[in-house]
Scaffold this motif. Structure first.
Motif, short mmCIF file in Angstrom:
data_model
loop_
_atom_site.label_atom_id
_atom_site.label_comp_id
_atom_site.label_asym_id
_atom_site.label_seq_id
_atom_site.Cartn_x
_atom_site.Cartn_y
_atom_site.Cartn_z
N LEU A 61 -1.10 -4.01 5.96
CA LEU A 61 -1.95 -4.23 7.12
C LEU A 61 -1.91 -5.71 7.52
O LEU A 61 -1.53 -6.56 6.70
N ARG A 105 0.17 3.24 11.95
CA ARG A 105 -0.93 2.42 11.44
C ARG A 105 -0.83 1.02 12.04
O ARG A 105 0.19 0.64 12.56
N ASP A 106 -1.90 0.24 11.87
CA ASP A 106 -1.79 -1.18 12.17
C ASP A 106 -0.86 -1.77 11.11
O ASP A 106 -0.65 -1.19 10.06
N GLY A 107 -0.34 -2.92 11.37
CA GLY A 107 0.53 -3.55 10.38
C GLY A 107 1.95 -3.05 10.48
O GLY A 107 2.44 -2.73 11.55
N TRP A 157 3.36 0.42 3.03
CA TRP A 157 2.96 -0.32 4.22
C TRP A 157 2.04 -1.47 3.90
O TRP A 157 1.53 -1.57 2.79
N ASP A 183 -3.39 -8.29 5.02
CA ASP A 183 -2.96 -8.30 3.63
C ASP A 183 -2.44 -9.68 3.23
O ASP A 183 -2.16 -10.53 4.07
N ARG A 219 0.87 -1.17 0.00
CA ARG A 219 0.00 0.00 0.00
C ARG A 219 0.90 1.22 0.00
O ARG A 219 1.97 1.21 0.62
#
Length: 133
Positions: free
Chosen positions: A77, A46-48, A75, A80, A29
């Motif tokens: 998550l 962020r998460d991930g 990035w 993904d 992403r």
């Protein structure tokens, strides 16, 4: 954060820094984040996990309003495909996703058949993009 990145917004990139091997990642992403500096590893909220980021050249100007620089951050998550292969993105990719092998400094990158869950296309092969399956 923006998923629709224009060539103008990334025209001051000097290089991309990858924090992990992108060879086996079907997609990452990407977003434009407002960051306090032109270079260096940005904070990640962020998460991930953060997979990479852009470093801007010396001609990049900060925003007059905020004093920040818009830099690309790459990035993934937790849900993904690299982590949940048969999950939500088993045969597709999120809107802000691109195949990391199509990215370079000042190049937006694009989705490929492989990033969407399929094999490399003839067009990818003609462009010299060879992807491990």
């Amino acid at each position: 954060m923006s998923s629709l990145i224009t060539e103008d917004e990334i025209s001051h990139e000097a290089e991309l820094v990858w924090l992990e091997d992108i060879t086996d990642l079907h997609y990452v992403r990407q977003s434009l984040d407002r960051l306090p500096t032109r270079k260096g590893r940005p904070a990640y909220h962020r998460d991930g996990r953060m997979v990479g980021y852009a470093i801007l050249g010396p001609t990049a100007k900060p925003s007059r309003a905020s004093g920040t620089f818009r830099r690309r951050v790459f990035w993934l998550l937790p849900h993904d495909r690299d982590t949940v292969a048969a999950g939500l993105y088993a045969k597709s990719a999120p809107a802000e996703a691109v195949d990391p092998r199509t990215l370079e400094a000042r190049v937006k990158g694009y989705k490929t058949e492989r990033s969407e869950g399929g094999p490399p296309s003839t067009a990818m092969q003609e462009l010299g993009i060879t992807l491990p399956l």
